[in-house]
Design a protein around this motif. Structure first.
Motif, PDB file in Angstrom:
ATOM      1  N   MET A  53       0.952  -1.210  -0.027  1.00  0.00           N
ATOM      2  CA  MET A  53      -0.059  -0.148   0.018  1.00  0.00           C
ATOM      3  C   MET A  53       0.877   1.164  -0.044  1.00  0.00           C
ATOM      4  SD  MET A  53      -2.872  -1.205   2.808  1.00  0.00           S
ATOM      5  CE  MET A  53      -4.044   0.154   2.321  1.00  0.00           C
ATOM      6  N   ARG A  56       3.468   0.932  -3.757  1.00  0.00           N
ATOM      7  CA  ARG A  56       2.465   0.771  -5.007  1.00  0.00           C
ATOM      8  C   ARG A  56       3.197   0.197  -5.953  1.00  0.00           C
ATOM      9  NH1 ARG A  56      -3.052   0.966  -3.742  1.00  0.00           N
ATOM     10  NH2 ARG A  56      -3.403   2.804  -2.217  1.00  0.00           N
ATOM     11  N   LEU A  76      -5.823  -2.418  -2.562  1.00  0.00           N
ATOM     12  CA  LEU A  76      -4.654  -1.565  -3.306  1.00  0.00           C
ATOM     13  C   LEU A  76      -5.433  -0.647  -4.185  1.00  0.00           C
ATOM     14  CD1 LEU A  76      -1.786  -4.346  -3.990  1.00  0.00           C
ATOM     15  CD2 LEU A  76      -2.042  -2.521  -2.216  1.00  0.00           C
ATOM     16  N   ILE A  78      -7.218  -1.133  -6.805  1.00  0.00           N
ATOM     17  CA  ILE A  78      -6.898  -1.394  -8.207  1.00  0.00           C
ATOM     18  C   ILE A  78      -8.013  -2.351  -8.908  1.00  0.00           C
ATOM     19  CG2 ILE A  78      -5.451  -2.777 -10.045  1.00  0.00           C
ATOM     20  CD1 ILE A  78      -2.980  -2.409  -8.032  1.00  0.00           C
TER      21      ILE A  78
END
Length: 79
Positions: A53, A56, A76, A78
């Motif tokens: 986190m 990245r 995350l 995504i």
């Protein structure tokens, strides 16, 4: 060992524990363009999630376990 470090990719396998977090952090900090292969990861300790986190990194392969992959993508942010 749950993490195998290669030149540009770290492969996380099976159960990645709290003991792995510091090494992962240091490896990612030395070269921010490095990638992670999580395809064989079955469990990721929260300390390692915090590393992901914070830094990245690029994920080249998500866990084969669909539930773990979805959880990590959500954590995350995504899609």
């Amino acid at each position: 060992m749950a993490i195998k470090y290669e030149k540009n990719t770290a492969r996380l396998t099976d159960f990645v524990t709290v003991e792995d977090a510091e090494g992962l952090l240091e490896w990612l900090q030395t070269q921010p363009r490095r990638k992670l292969d999580l395809s064989r990861c079955k469990h990721l300790h929260a300390a390692n999630l915090q590393v992901l986190m914070a830094l990245r990194p690029t994920i080249s392969a998500w866990p084969e376990d669909a539930a773990l992959a979805a959880w990590l993508r959500g954590a995350l942010e995504i899609k």
